[in-house]
Write a protein that holds these residues in place. Structure first.
Motif, PDB file in Angstrom:
ATOM      1  N   ILE A  99       0.386  -1.241   0.109  1.00  0.00           N
ATOM      2  CA  ILE A  99      -0.114  -0.395   0.126  1.00  0.00           C
ATOM      3  C   ILE A  99       1.287   1.262   0.083  1.00  0.00           C
ATOM      4  CG2 ILE A  99      -1.465   1.360   1.861  1.00  0.00           C
ATOM      5  CD1 ILE A  99      -2.993  -0.961   2.376  1.00  0.00           C
ATOM      6  N   GLY A 100       2.182   1.449   0.691  1.00  0.00           N
ATOM      7  CA  GLY A 100       2.620   2.158   1.119  1.00  0.00           C
ATOM      8  C   GLY A 100       3.513   2.656  -0.450  1.00  0.00           C
ATOM      9  N   ILE A 101       3.663   1.632  -0.736  1.00  0.00           N
ATOM     10  CA  ILE A 101       4.552   2.226  -2.663  1.00  0.00           C
ATOM     11  C   ILE A 101       3.557   2.479  -3.845  1.00  0.00           C
ATOM     12  CG2 ILE A 101       5.556   0.787  -4.571  1.00  0.00           C
ATOM     13  CD1 ILE A 101       6.696  -0.888  -2.519  1.00  0.00           C
ATOM     14  N   VAL A 102       2.397   2.237  -3.254  1.00  0.00           N
ATOM     15  CA  VAL A 102       1.522   2.193  -4.310  1.00  0.00           C
ATOM     16  C   VAL A 102       0.945   4.071  -4.307  1.00  0.00           C
ATOM     17  CG1 VAL A 102      -1.519   2.085  -5.425  1.00  0.00           C
ATOM     18  CG2 VAL A 102       0.367   0.267  -4.548  1.00  0.00           C
ATOM     19  N   LEU A 103       0.982   4.187  -2.749  1.00  0.00           N
ATOM     20  CA  LEU A 103       0.659   5.505  -2.712  1.00  0.00           C
ATOM     21  C   LEU A 103       1.984   6.871  -2.917  1.00  0.00           C
ATOM     22  CD1 LEU A 103      -0.996   5.057   0.770  1.00  0.00           C
ATOM     23  CD2 LEU A 103      -2.264   5.438  -1.442  1.00  0.00           C
ATOM     24  N   SER A 104       3.092   5.904  -2.663  1.00  0.00           N
ATOM     25  CA  SER A 104       3.879   6.841  -3.297  1.00  0.00           C
ATOM     26  C   SER A 104       3.965   7.388  -4.560  1.00  0.00           C
ATOM     27  CB  SER A 104       5.245   5.795  -2.552  1.00  0.00           C
ATOM     28  OG  SER A 104       5.484   6.277  -1.134  1.00  0.00           O
ATOM     29  N   VAL A 105       3.920   6.063  -5.518  1.00  0.00           N
ATOM     30  CA  VAL A 105       3.934   6.331  -6.524  1.00  0.00           C
ATOM     31  C   VAL A 105       2.852   7.069  -7.295  1.00  0.00           C
ATOM     32  CG1 VAL A 105       3.549   5.154  -9.022  1.00  0.00           C
ATOM     33  CG2 VAL A 105       4.628   4.286  -6.785  1.00  0.00           C
ATOM     34  N   LEU A 106       1.624   7.360  -6.745  1.00  0.00           N
ATOM     35  CA  LEU A 106       0.703   7.977  -6.901  1.00  0.00           C
ATOM     36  C   LEU A 106       1.029   9.128  -6.435  1.00  0.00           C
ATOM     37  CD1 LEU A 106      -2.587   5.777  -5.772  1.00  0.00           C
ATOM     38  CD2 LEU A 106      -1.696   6.564  -7.849  1.00  0.00           C
ATOM     39  N   SER A 107       1.820   9.196  -5.180  1.00  0.00           N
ATOM     40  CA  SER A 107       2.470  11.085  -5.083  1.00  0.00           C
ATOM     41  C   SER A 107       3.045  11.663  -5.402  1.00  0.00           C
ATOM     42  CB  SER A 107       2.532  10.881  -3.360  1.00  0.00           C
ATOM     43  OG  SER A 107       1.484  10.554  -2.271  1.00  0.00           O
ATOM     44  N   PHE A 108       3.970  10.644  -6.490  1.00  0.00           N
ATOM     45  CA  PHE A 108       5.042  10.721  -7.294  1.00  0.00           C
ATOM     46  C   PHE A 108       4.015  11.135  -8.612  1.00  0.00           C
ATOM     47  CE2 PHE A 108       7.777  10.023 -11.084  1.00  0.00           C
ATOM     48  CZ  PHE A 108       9.084  10.942 -11.097  1.00  0.00           C
ATOM     49  N   ILE A 109       2.865  10.537  -9.207  1.00  0.00           N
ATOM     50  CA  ILE A 109       2.532  11.126 -10.493  1.00  0.00           C
ATOM     51  C   ILE A 109       1.990  12.449  -9.966  1.00  0.00           C
ATOM     52  CG2 ILE A 109       0.601  10.078 -11.959  1.00  0.00           C
ATOM     53  CD1 ILE A 109       1.321   7.653 -11.370  1.00  0.00           C
ATOM     54  N   LEU A 110       1.322  12.850  -9.461  1.00  0.00           N
ATOM     55  CA  LEU A 110       0.204  13.952  -8.781  1.00  0.00           C
ATOM     56  C   LEU A 110       1.627  15.407  -8.843  1.00  0.00           C
ATOM     57  CD1 LEU A 110      -2.161  15.303  -7.508  1.00  0.00           C
ATOM     58  CD2 LEU A 110      -1.708  14.601  -5.239  1.00  0.00           C
ATOM     59  N   TYR A 111       2.789  15.228  -7.115  1.00  0.00           N
ATOM     60  CA  TYR A 111       3.203  16.008  -8.166  1.00  0.00           C
ATOM     61  C   TYR A 111       4.046  15.999  -9.944  1.00  0.00           C
ATOM     62  CZ  TYR A 111       4.050  15.384  -2.881  1.00  0.00           C
ATOM     63  OH  TYR A 111       3.948  14.876  -1.520  1.00  0.00           O
ATOM     64  N   LEU A 112       3.812  15.443 -10.283  1.00  0.00           N
ATOM     65  CA  LEU A 112       4.703  15.626 -11.640  1.00  0.00           C
ATOM     66  C   LEU A 112       2.805  16.321 -12.805  1.00  0.00           C
ATOM     67  CD1 LEU A 112       6.165  12.277 -12.673  1.00  0.00           C
ATOM     68  CD2 LEU A 112       7.087  15.269 -12.394  1.00  0.00           C
ATOM     69  N   VAL A 113       1.728  16.150 -12.469  1.00  0.00           N
ATOM     70  CA  VAL A 113       0.785  17.386 -13.007  1.00  0.00           C
ATOM     71  C   VAL A 113       0.131  18.552 -11.856  1.00  0.00           C
ATOM     72  CG1 VAL A 113      -1.678  16.361 -13.435  1.00  0.00           C
ATOM     73  CG2 VAL A 113      -0.464  14.492 -13.293  1.00  0.00           C
ATOM     74  N   ILE A 114       0.993  18.081 -10.665  1.00  0.00           N
ATOM     75  CA  ILE A 114       0.604  19.613 -10.312  1.00  0.00           C
ATOM     76  C   ILE A 114       1.904  20.799 -10.901  1.00  0.00           C
ATOM     77  CG2 ILE A 114       0.890  21.496  -8.223  1.00  0.00           C
ATOM     78  CD1 ILE A 114      -0.421  19.304  -6.937  1.00  0.00           C
ATOM     79  N   GLY A 115       3.124  19.946 -10.953  1.00  0.00           N
ATOM     80  CA  GLY A 115       4.770  20.942 -11.394  1.00  0.00           C
ATOM     81  C   GLY A 115       4.207  21.115 -13.294  1.00  0.00           C
ATOM     82  N   PHE A 116       3.662  19.995 -13.726  1.00  0.00           N
ATOM     83  CA  PHE A 116       3.428  20.809 -15.205  1.00  0.00           C
ATOM     84  C   PHE A 116       2.548  21.736 -15.302  1.00  0.00           C
ATOM     85  CE2 PHE A 116       6.257  16.726 -15.850  1.00  0.00           C
ATOM     86  CZ  PHE A 116       7.059  16.783 -17.077  1.00  0.00           C
TER      87      PHE A 116
END
Length: 373
Positions: A157-174
């Motif tokens: 679960i922690g790995i899945v949430l971390s990957v989702l957080s990383f994707i979210l940060y990328l979306v917000i940054g771009f």
């Protein structure tokens, strides 16, 4: 003959078979009116004969007494290495509880932290992987365990949430970059510096302009090798060398002025801002390029130390030693042409309406620049 036939032979009182050892147990007396029983024959040694069945109306003969085994002793022989059971029941197998592995607890802890730190994707992914690895090792060592299972699940679960957080940060940054590119005037940069900088985009105050001009004039004396300043610096360096070496530069045959001119040959500077305060003090900072006095001092000290340990130095008088040290000093200037960069600050004080250089602070600054001989 007839009398002998009419006589009856009395039977033994007990009809039980004779016990080993030759003793005969007397049989019970016959009941009145019953037919006489035949006399039992002695059993042969080869094959014992079982006792005859009881006559009608007679009780079953009693069995011989068999002594019971003492209490607490086995009824049958116990094989070596087998557990002994005094009650005659088979000993159950010993049950050993499987050892618990500390990796299961570690897996659970790492899995929980992987979930909590999922907002920091790097830490969340690392902790999740560690939790899964520890859980797998714990199962291999001690079998299935609730903590190991929980740690593995939390790690995933922690790995899945971390990957989702990383994707979210990328979306917000771009998304933010695209918005700024489409609306360049929508972002305003605010400088919250408590002071003004003459070299920044902010306008310098009048005090800062005056203080910077005074500091720049002092640095120009070094860059342009102002004669008065060169003489002052030469006297300062000559005295400092005498304090450290025991001989002045003049005593070694070295011209202090020529040495200062050599130091200032590549001197240059670039102002990096002036800052003033309401208490009448200020500082001008500058990036400086100059001859590497530390490299020069190292070269001279190496040559001078080698000379002092030589047999040549032992055969010379003091005057010859001074002359030789002077030669080594001048040679070090010729072979040392390295430059270095440093950062200095020129302190200033306000006297009335004018800014002047703080002489004591400036003397310490120049000593740091040139006085380490």
């Amino acid at each position: 003959m007839a009398d002998d036939q009419d006589r009856t032979v009395p039977l033994p009182e007990n009809s039980e078979p004779q016990q080993p050892g030759g003793e005969v147990t007397p049989a019970a007396e016959p009941a009145p009116g019953s037919a006489p029983e035949p006399t039992p024959t002695a059993p042969s040694a080869a094959s014992p004969t079982p006792p005859p069945p009881p006559a009608p109306g007679q009780d079953q003969p009693a069995q011989p007494y068999q002594p019971a085994a003492p209490y607490g002793q086995p009824q049958q022989p116990v094989a070596p290495g087998q557990p002994f059971n005094p009650y005659g029941q088979p000993a159950p197998g010993y049950y050993q509880q499987p050892a618990k592995s500390g990796k299961a607890t570690g897996a659970l802890v790492c899995g929980i932290f992987a979930i909590l730190l999922a907002w920091a994707p790097l830490f969340g992914i690392i902790l999740g992987i560690v939790a899964i690895v520890l859980a797998v090792k714990a199962v291999k060592e001690a079998g299935k365990d609730g903590k190991a299972t929980g740690g593995k699940v939390c790690g995933i679960i922690g790995i899945v949430l971390s990957v989702l957080s990383f994707i979210l940060y990328l979306v917000i940054g771009f998304g933010a970059m695209a918005y700024i590119a489409a609306n360049p005037g929508s972002v305003t940069v605010v400088d919250n510096a408590p002071y003004s900088d003459s070299n920044s985009g902010l306008a310098a105050t009048e005090d800062e302009k005056q203080a910077e001009a005074v500091a720049q004039a002092e640095l120009d004396k070094l860059k342009n090798q102002d004669p008065a300043f060169v003489q002052q610096l030469a006297a300062q360096l000559d005295a400092e060398f005498a304090d450290s070496a025991g001989y002045s530069l003049a005593e070694l045959g070295v011209d202090p002025v020529a040495f200062v001119q050599w130091l200032l040959a590549d001197f240059d500077y670039q102002l990096d801002g002036t800052y003033t305060s309401s208490d009448g003090t200020g500082t001008t900072y500058a990036d400086v390029t100059m001859r590497d006095v530390y490299a020069f001092a190292g070269a001279f000290m190496t040559d001078a130390t080698a000379f002092s340990r030589s047999t040549e130095a032992g055969s010379m008088d003091e005057a010859a030693v001074k002359a030789k040290l002077g030669e080594l000093f001048n040679a070090a200037m010729e072979k040392t042409t390295d430059t270095t960069e440093t950062y200095i600050g020129v302190d200033l004080v306000k006297q009335g309406d004018a800014w002047v250089v703080d002489e004591e602070s400036w003397s310490d600054e120049t000593e740091l620049l040139f006085g380490n001989l």
